[in-house]
Design a protein around this motif. Sequence first.
Motif, PDB file in Angstrom:
ATOM      1  N   ASN A 135      -6.187 -12.590  17.493  1.00  8.55           N
ATOM      2  CA  ASN A 135      -6.397 -11.234  16.994  1.00  8.55           C
ATOM      3  C   ASN A 135      -5.773 -10.989  15.640  1.00  8.55           C
ATOM      4  OD1 ASN A 135      -7.894 -10.341  19.018  1.00  8.55           O
ATOM      5  ND2 ASN A 135      -6.314  -9.104  20.011  1.00  8.55           N
ATOM      6  N   THR A 136      -4.559 -11.506  15.465  1.00  3.36           N
ATOM      7  CA  THR A 136      -3.814 -11.208  14.249  1.00  3.36           C
ATOM      8  C   THR A 136      -4.451 -11.833  13.019  1.00  3.36           C
ATOM      9  OG1 THR A 136      -2.448 -13.083  14.806  1.00  3.36           O
ATOM     10  CG2 THR A 136      -1.570 -10.913  15.334  1.00  3.36           C
ATOM     11  N   GLU A 137      -5.310 -12.826  13.239  1.00  2.00           N
ATOM     12  CA  GLU A 137      -5.861 -13.528  12.084  1.00  2.00           C
ATOM     13  C   GLU A 137      -7.270 -13.088  11.733  1.00  2.00           C
ATOM     14  OE1 GLU A 137      -5.661 -17.623  13.091  1.00  2.00           O
ATOM     15  OE2 GLU A 137      -3.480 -17.639  13.184  1.00  2.00           O
ATOM     16  N   ILE A 138      -7.933 -12.424  12.646  1.00  2.00           N
ATOM     17  CA  ILE A 138      -9.358 -12.132  12.471  1.00  2.00           C
ATOM     18  C   ILE A 138      -9.659 -11.415  11.163  1.00  2.00           C
ATOM     19  CG2 ILE A 138     -11.331 -10.920  13.427  1.00  2.00           C
ATOM     20  CD1 ILE A 138      -9.945 -11.054  16.129  1.00  2.00           C
ATOM     21  N   ILE A 144      -8.636  -9.412   4.823  1.00  2.00           N
ATOM     22  CA  ILE A 144      -8.771  -8.003   4.421  1.00  2.00           C
ATOM     23  C   ILE A 144      -7.383  -7.383   4.311  1.00  2.00           C
ATOM     24  CG2 ILE A 144      -9.804  -5.779   5.014  1.00  2.00           C
ATOM     25  CD1 ILE A 144     -11.677  -7.345   6.934  1.00  2.00           C
ATOM     26  N   ILE A 145      -6.563  -7.622   5.337  1.00  3.06           N
ATOM     27  CA  ILE A 145      -5.218  -7.045   5.384  1.00  3.06           C
ATOM     28  C   ILE A 145      -4.394  -7.499   4.171  1.00  3.06           C
ATOM     29  CG2 ILE A 145      -3.024  -7.130   6.665  1.00  3.06           C
ATOM     30  CD1 ILE A 145      -4.811  -7.155   9.250  1.00  3.06           C
ATOM     31  N   ASP A 146      -4.469  -8.787   3.837  1.00  6.09           N
ATOM     32  CA  ASP A 146      -3.685  -9.313   2.709  1.00  6.09           C
ATOM     33  C   ASP A 146      -4.025  -8.581   1.411  1.00  6.09           C
ATOM     34  OD1 ASP A 146      -2.424 -11.074   4.351  1.00  6.09           O
ATOM     35  OD2 ASP A 146      -3.630 -12.820   3.778  1.00  6.09           O
ATOM     36  N   LYS A 147      -5.319  -8.386   1.180  1.00  9.49           N
ATOM     37  CA  LYS A 147      -5.725  -7.710  -0.066  1.00  9.49           C
ATOM     38  C   LYS A 147      -5.293  -6.240  -0.060  1.00  9.49           C
ATOM     39  CE  LYS A 147      -9.100 -10.501  -2.325  1.00  9.49           C
ATOM     40  NZ  LYS A 147      -9.240 -11.737  -1.502  1.00  9.49           N
ATOM     41  N   LEU A 148      -5.464  -5.589   1.088  1.00 10.54           N
ATOM     42  CA  LEU A 148      -5.054  -4.185   1.178  1.00 10.54           C
ATOM     43  C   LEU A 148      -3.539  -4.059   1.000  1.00 10.54           C
ATOM     44  CD1 LEU A 148      -7.234  -2.924   4.187  1.00 10.54           C
ATOM     45  CD2 LEU A 148      -7.649  -2.559   1.737  1.00 10.54           C
ATOM     46  N   GLN A 149      -2.798  -5.026   1.563  1.00  8.31           N
ATOM     47  CA  GLN A 149      -1.336  -4.995   1.443  1.00  8.31           C
ATOM     48  C   GLN A 149      -0.909  -5.175  -0.019  1.00  8.31           C
ATOM     49  OE1 GLN A 149       0.949  -4.511   4.274  1.00  8.31           O
ATOM     50  NE2 GLN A 149       2.078  -3.924   2.452  1.00  8.31           N
ATOM     51  N   ALA A 150      -1.553  -6.091  -0.711  1.00  6.14           N
ATOM     52  CA  ALA A 150      -1.231  -6.308  -2.131  1.00  6.14           C
ATOM     53  C   ALA A 150      -1.463  -5.020  -2.920  1.00  6.14           C
ATOM     54  CB  ALA A 150      -2.084  -7.450  -2.695  1.00  6.14           C
ATOM     55  N   MET A 151      -2.565  -4.344  -2.590  1.00  5.01           N
ATOM     56  CA  MET A 151      -2.890  -3.089  -3.277  1.00  5.01           C
ATOM     57  C   MET A 151      -1.871  -2.005  -2.913  1.00  5.01           C
ATOM     58  SD  MET A 151      -5.296  -2.362  -5.393  1.00  5.01           S
ATOM     59  CE  MET A 151      -4.885  -0.959  -6.383  1.00  5.01           C
ATOM     60  N   ALA A 152      -1.516  -1.915  -1.633  1.00  3.42           N
ATOM     61  CA  ALA A 152      -0.535  -0.916  -1.186  1.00  3.42           C
ATOM     62  C   ALA A 152       0.799  -1.132  -1.905  1.00  3.42           C
ATOM     63  CB  ALA A 152      -0.340  -0.997   0.334  1.00  3.42           C
ATOM     64  N   THR A 169      -4.397   0.266  11.283  1.00  2.00           N
ATOM     65  CA  THR A 169      -5.615   0.443  12.079  1.00  2.00           C
ATOM     66  C   THR A 169      -6.399  -0.859  12.192  1.00  2.00           C
ATOM     67  OG1 THR A 169      -5.732   2.694  11.225  1.00  2.00           O
ATOM     68  CG2 THR A 169      -7.711   1.847  12.287  1.00  2.00           C
ATOM     69  N   ILE A 170      -6.544  -1.554  11.059  1.00  2.00           N
ATOM     70  CA  ILE A 170      -7.332  -2.793  11.062  1.00  2.00           C
ATOM     71  C   ILE A 170      -6.644  -3.883  11.884  1.00  2.00           C
ATOM     72  CG2 ILE A 170      -8.192  -4.665   9.589  1.00  2.00           C
ATOM     73  CD1 ILE A 170      -8.761  -2.502   7.474  1.00  2.00           C
ATOM     74  N   ARG A 171      -5.311  -3.885  11.845  1.00  2.00           N
ATOM     75  CA  ARG A 171      -4.573  -4.852  12.655  1.00  2.00           C
ATOM     76  C   ARG A 171      -4.877  -4.704  14.141  1.00  2.00           C
ATOM     77  NH1 ARG A 171       0.342  -4.531   9.862  1.00  2.00           N
ATOM     78  NH2 ARG A 171       0.475  -6.417   8.634  1.00  2.00           N
ATOM     79  N   ARG A 172      -5.187  -3.487  14.545  1.00  2.00           N
ATOM     80  CA  ARG A 172      -5.460  -3.256  15.971  1.00  2.00           C
ATOM     81  C   ARG A 172      -6.862  -3.702  16.380  1.00  2.00           C
ATOM     82  NH1 ARG A 172      -3.061   2.260  15.557  1.00  2.00           N
ATOM     83  NH2 ARG A 172      -0.827   1.952  15.801  1.00  2.00           N
ATOM     84  N   CYS A 173      -7.739  -3.941  15.389  1.00  2.00           N
ATOM     85  CA  CYS A 173      -9.107  -4.349  15.721  1.00  2.00           C
ATOM     86  C   CYS A 173      -9.084  -5.722  16.374  1.00  2.00           C
ATOM     87  CB  CYS A 173      -9.977  -4.427  14.463  1.00  2.00           C
ATOM     88  SG  CYS A 173     -10.281  -2.838  13.730  1.00  2.00           S
TER      89      CYS A 173
END
Length: 340
Positions: A9-12, A16-24, A45-49
Motif C-alpha cells: 500500500n505504501t508504495e502504490i 505522486i507523494i514524493d512530488k507533492l512532498q517536494a512541492m509542499a 489522503t493519498i497515503r490512505r488509498c
Amino acid sequence: MSSQTAKKNTEINQDIIDKLQAMADLYGKTNDKWRAYSYQKAITTIRRCTKRIDSYEEIMKLPGIGESLAKKIWEIIDTGGFEKLEDFQSSEYITVINLFGNVWGCGPNIAKQWYDQGFRTLDDLRTKAKLSHNQQVGLKYYDEFLERIPRDEVTEIEAVVKEHALALVPGLTIQTCGSYRRGKATCGDVDILITHPDGISHQGLLIPLVDSLRKSGFLTDDLVLSDKYEEDGGSHVKYFGVCLLPGENRKHRRLDIIVIPYSEYACALLYFTGSALFNRSMRNLAHQYNMYLSQHRLNTGVIRKNNSKINMGTPLYTPTEESIFKYLNLPYRPPEERDH
Ligand code: DCP
Ligand code: MG
Ligand code: MN
C-alpha cells in the motif's frame, strides 16, 4: 486493474507523494503556509488509498482535494512530470531561499531579506550578512545539521544526558521523544523530555544539567536557554543547543531538552513525540469537541468566539497518553503510527 496493486500500500502512489512532498516543502520554505498545508493534507489522503489512482475523477472524489490541486496530481499521474515543481526547482529565487532556509532557525522571512539584500551563497552570508549568534551557529554547522542522525547515535546521546541528569537528581524520568520515539531509523535532532514523578524534583534542574554537560565538553554551542517559560499557566523550561560525542569522526548534533512538571507529563509527551502534523490534527479534533489541547494540558468546556477563547474551560485529568486519546474518542495510536 494495474499491476501496481500488487505492491505494498505504501508504495502504490509513492511517485505522486514524493512530488507533492517536494512541492509542499518548497511552499513551506517560501512562507506559503496555506499551500504547504493543503499539499500536506492531500499527501495524507493519498497515503490512505489502497489502490493506484488512475483517473482524474478518482482524485476529485478524494476528500479535501480541490480542482486545482487535483489537476496537478493528474498531471503527475498522466505525464510523470510536474511542471510547477520543475519551475520552482529551476528558479534562482526558490533555490536561494531553500539554501538560506536550511540555516538552523532561519525562517522564510529572513531568507527573503537576505535574498533582497543581494546575497546568493552561504559564503555571501558568512562574509557580508549581519548574523545573529544563532544564525552563526546554524551556518557553522550547515552541512552537519542537514545530516540525519542514525538511531543508535541518538541512543548514545540520550545515555550521556541521562548520566549527567541522574547524577544531579536521582529518580528522574527521562524520555527521548520526536522522531526517535516514533521509531524512525534516523532523526533530525535529539528531543529529550525530563520530569520527576515526585512532582517537584524537576525544578531547578535545567541550568545545573546544562552546566554539567557543558563542562564535560559534550555541549559545544548554545542556541536557546529559557529557564523561565510560562505559557497559559504551564511551566516548561527548555534548552536548545549543539552536542558532540567523544571520539573520532563524530558530528555536531542538535539537542533539545525540555524539563516539565509531572502533572503535564502525558500532554508534553504527546506533543514532543509529534509528528507536528499529527499534533495539528489532534488539536483540531479537540477544537471540534470544544476542548483545547496544548503541550501542557487538555481542557474541556472551552468557549470560543471568532476563534479566540473567551472561556478557557477546565483541565481534564490526563495521567497517560491513552487517556488523552480516550477523551477525544480516538482509538489509541502508538508513537510509530503518529507520522500524520
Ligand atoms: N512540534 C510541533 N510543532 C512544531 C515543531 C515541533 O508540534 N512546529 C513537536 C512535534 C515534533 C516534536 O515537537 O515531533 C519535535 O520537533 P522536531 O522538530 O525535533 O521534529 P521531529 O523529531 O518529529 O523530526 P526530526 O527527526 O526532523 O527531528
Ligand atoms: Mg526531532
Ligand atoms: Mn527537536
